[in-house]
Design an enzyme around this catalytic site. Structure first.
Site, PDB file in Angstrom:
ATOM      1  N   HIS A  67      80.606  12.774  36.752  1.00  0.00           N
ATOM      2  CA  HIS A  67      81.293  11.879  35.815  1.00  0.00           C
ATOM      3  C   HIS A  67      81.652  12.688  34.578  1.00  0.00           C
ATOM      4  O   HIS A  67      80.793  13.315  33.960  1.00  0.00           O
ATOM      5  CB  HIS A  67      80.380  10.701  35.456  1.00  0.00           C
ATOM      6  CG  HIS A  67      81.072   9.548  34.812  1.00  0.00           C
ATOM      7  ND1 HIS A  67      81.876   9.675  33.697  1.00  0.00           N
ATOM      8  CD2 HIS A  67      81.094   8.228  35.124  1.00  0.00           C
ATOM      9  CE1 HIS A  67      82.351   8.488  33.353  1.00  0.00           C
ATOM     10  NE2 HIS A  67      81.896   7.588  34.208  1.00  0.00           N
ATOM     11  N   GLU A 142      88.726   5.785  37.107  1.00  0.00           N
ATOM     12  CA  GLU A 142      87.837   4.627  37.162  1.00  0.00           C
ATOM     13  C   GLU A 142      88.574   3.376  36.688  1.00  0.00           C
ATOM     14  O   GLU A 142      89.286   3.404  35.681  1.00  0.00           O
ATOM     15  CB  GLU A 142      86.588   4.878  36.303  1.00  0.00           C
ATOM     16  CG  GLU A 142      85.606   3.707  36.346  1.00  0.00           C
ATOM     17  CD  GLU A 142      84.223   4.045  35.793  1.00  0.00           C
ATOM     18  OE1 GLU A 142      83.960   5.214  35.473  1.00  0.00           O
ATOM     19  OE2 GLU A 142      83.413   3.099  35.699  1.00  0.00           O
ATOM     20  N   HIS A 211      81.304   1.975  41.726  1.00  0.00           N
ATOM     21  CA  HIS A 211      80.208   1.825  40.778  1.00  0.00           C
ATOM     22  C   HIS A 211      79.703   0.402  40.943  1.00  0.00           C
ATOM     23  O   HIS A 211      80.444  -0.555  40.699  1.00  0.00           O
ATOM     24  CB  HIS A 211      80.690   2.036  39.339  1.00  0.00           C
ATOM     25  CG  HIS A 211      80.883   3.476  38.972  1.00  0.00           C
ATOM     26  ND1 HIS A 211      81.576   3.864  37.839  1.00  0.00           N
ATOM     27  CD2 HIS A 211      80.439   4.611  39.566  1.00  0.00           C
ATOM     28  CE1 HIS A 211      81.538   5.198  37.765  1.00  0.00           C
ATOM     29  NE2 HIS A 211      80.877   5.669  38.801  1.00  0.00           N
TER      30      HIS A 211
HETATM   31 ZN    ZN Z   1      81.031   0.519  32.164  1.00  0.00          ZN
HETATM   32 FE    FE Z   2      81.367   2.864  35.898  1.00  0.00          FE
HETATM   33 FE    FE Z   3      82.335   5.373  33.974  1.00  0.00          FE
END
Ligand code: ZN
Ligand code: FE
Ligand code: FE
Length: 284
Positions: A67, A142, A211
């Site tokens: 990330h 994302e 996620h």
């Molecule tokens: Zn978040």
């Molecule tokens: Fe996330």
């Molecule tokens: Fe993130």
């Protein structure tokens, strides 16, 4: 088999993260490439990398997710901020080649009063500067909650960024369940419709990671505050449907839920593995 892991501290290196993953019942993990507030990344230790690869092979870890620091802003109006973003992403992608063929996730950026169109153009420009033809890493955009002036809370924005990038075969998407719910996509009641829309607008082939987070806020809140699985507005049942969904179940899932230590993650991972239906008993 469910591919599941959580966000781990990278301070002790790659082998330590892989071992910690196995200890808590995970078979993948996410980590920050460097301190989220920026600064230099830890030097790559080739011995650590070699031991890491051997350990992953033995223990069935076949994908990891790096990330980018969440402080990067590829949509900034400030040239200094853009330069920092470019240098960091380029350096991260070079380092990623020590662990080839994995995933690198970043927050697209915040346009800060410049407007979404301008933000989209700046983010795709950034990707055109940092992506290389020979990289083996897939860079993931994302999906965002839409807090402030965040770009990427609508699938259309993500598609528009991808469309402007030359090496777009290097791009994918990481769907954050807290963020999409906060953005107003109702994955609680209409998961099938949300996924159909994702497919229509972006294309399922781009979806490379999830996620998995509950949300402290109701759908459409644009807040981005993660909750533990089953302790938020999305709820356990809806998140169990996510991991079991025919279109999602093969993807790697990463927990970013608030925990006091990794044993909290271990308990969530055990619960999710228990809720995961193996292929022969799966349904949509
Ligand atoms: Zn978040
Ligand atoms: Fe996330
Ligand atoms: Fe993130």
């Amino acid at each position: 088999m469910l591919t599941i892991g959580c966000h781990l501290s990278a301070s002790d290196g790659y082998l330590a993260m892989a071992k910690e993953s196995v200890r808590i019942g995970a078979n993948t993990f996410q980590f920050f490439t460097r301190n989220p507030r920026g600064g230099a990344a830890k030097a790559i230790d080739e011995k650590d990398i070699a031991a890491f690869h051997a350990y992953c092979k033995e223990n069935g870890i076949h994908v990891i997710l790096a990330h980018a620091p969440y402080t990067l802003n590829a949509a900034s109006a400030d040239p200094k901020v853009l330069e920092f973003c470019e240098n960091t992403m380029r350096d991260d992608l070079l380092r990623m080649e020590y662990t080839p063929g994995n995933l690198y996730n970043f927050h697209p950026g915040s346009h800060v009063k410049q407007g979404t169109e301008k933000g989209i153009a700046l983010i795709s420009d950034m990707l055109n500067r940092v992506l290389t033809k020979d990289q083996t890493t897939t860079v993931l955009l994302e999906t965002m909650a839409g807090k402030g002036s965040e770009v990427g809370s609508h699938f259309e924005e993500i598609r528009a960024i991808i469309d402007r990038v030359e090496y777009r075969e290097k791009l994918g998407v990481c769907l954050d369940t807290c963020h999409v719910s906060d953005a107003g996509y109702d994955i609680i009641h209409n998961l099938d419709d949300v996924l159909a829309e994702f497919d229509r607008v972006i294309g399922f082939d781009r979806l490379r990671a999830i996620h998995l987070n509950d949300s402290m806020n109701p759908p459409g809140a644009h807040k981005d505050r993660h909750a533990r699985i089953g302790e938020g507005h999305i709820g356990q049942e809806a998140l169990f449907r996510v991991i079991n969904h025919q279109k999602l179940r093969h993807l790697p899932f990463y927990l970013e839920t608030p925990q006091t230590d990794n044993d909290g993650y271990a308990a969530e991972i055990a619960m999710l593995k228990n809720a995961y239906m193996e292929d022969n008993q799966s349904r949509t």
